[in-house]
Design a protein around this motif. Sequence first.
Motif: not given
Lengths: 158, 158
Positions: A35-37
Motif C-alpha cells: 500500500d505504500l508503493s
Amino acid sequence: MRVEYINSFISSLDHTFQTMLDCEVERGQPALKDDLSPKFDISGVIGLSGRAVGTVVLSLSMEVAVQAASHMLMCEHGEIDDDVVDAVGELTNMVAGAAKSQLDAYQLQTSLPNVITGKDHEVRFPSDVKPICVPFVTKWGPLALEVGFSPVRESALV
Amino acid sequence: MRVEYINSFISSLDHTFQTMLDCEVERGQPALKDDLSPKFDISGVIGLSGRAVGTVVLSLSMEVAVQAASHMLMCEHGEIDDDVVDAVGELTNMVAGAAKSQLDAYQLQTSLPNVITGKDHEVRFPSDVKPICVPFVTKWGPLALEVGFSPVRESALV
C-alpha cells in the motif's frame, strides 16, 4: 522467491529511457508492492504469456508522461492526449519487449499495451502474485516499474 | 473491419455469468469504443497474445462487482477489498479463457488478470486499435465488455 527476472526489466527500462528519451534514470530500492508503493496518474500496462504469465506496469507522474511524449514525438505536449497515451503505451511495450528477449527461456509473448488514466487509479494484481515495485527518479520527476511474474508449471503447458 | 471475434467474447461472458453467478445478462448494442462508452469504477484487464494480440476489459459498476464476488465466494462483501479484486480478476480470466477456446485458429494465450480500481479511471487502447464496447445490464446493475483485438501479420510470426 526467485526474483532475478526483475533485473531484466530494470535494465530494459534503463536502456529504453536512455536511448529513446535521452534520459538517465536513478533507481531506488526494489520491494514487494504494497500500500505504500508509489502511485501515479498514468500507467502503461502490458501482459506477458508463455512459460510464464505476468504483467509489466510502467506508472508515470504526469510530468514524466508529457515530457517523455514530447521528446518521442518531437512536439510539445502539455496534457494527457491521445499522443501521450500512445507514447506511454509504446514505452511500456519497449520495456517489456527488450526484457522479453533477455528472458528467452520463458518464450514470452507480449499483448497490446493499454494505458490507464485517472487520478488515484490503482493497478492491482491477483493476491497470489507478489509483484515487485521499483521506483525511479528522472530529470522530469518520479516513475515506478511494477512487474508481476509467475512461471507456468510444466504440467500446465500443453 | 471484421468483428466476428466479438461474438465469442459476448457468448463467453453470457455463459460465465450464467454458470458462475446464476445471473442473466441483457446485452446492449455493440459499438466502437468512444468517449460516450460507459465507464465504471472497477475493471478487470487481461492481455491476449498469439496469432492475434489484444486485451479483454470487463468493467463493472461497484454493485455488480460486490454482488458477483459475494456470490462466487458465498460470503457477503460490501466494498472493494482483496477478495472482490480477486473475484473480478477471475471473472475476467474466465471470459477471456472461454473465448480463447472458441478462437483456436488464433492460438491465443492469456496473461495475468489485473484489476484497475479508482473513480473515473479509464482503460485506453493504442490509437491504431479500434476496441469494441458491449454494454450489458444485469439484476445487480450495468457492466461493459471491451475487447481490442488485432490479428498478427503472418510475416511478423517467427
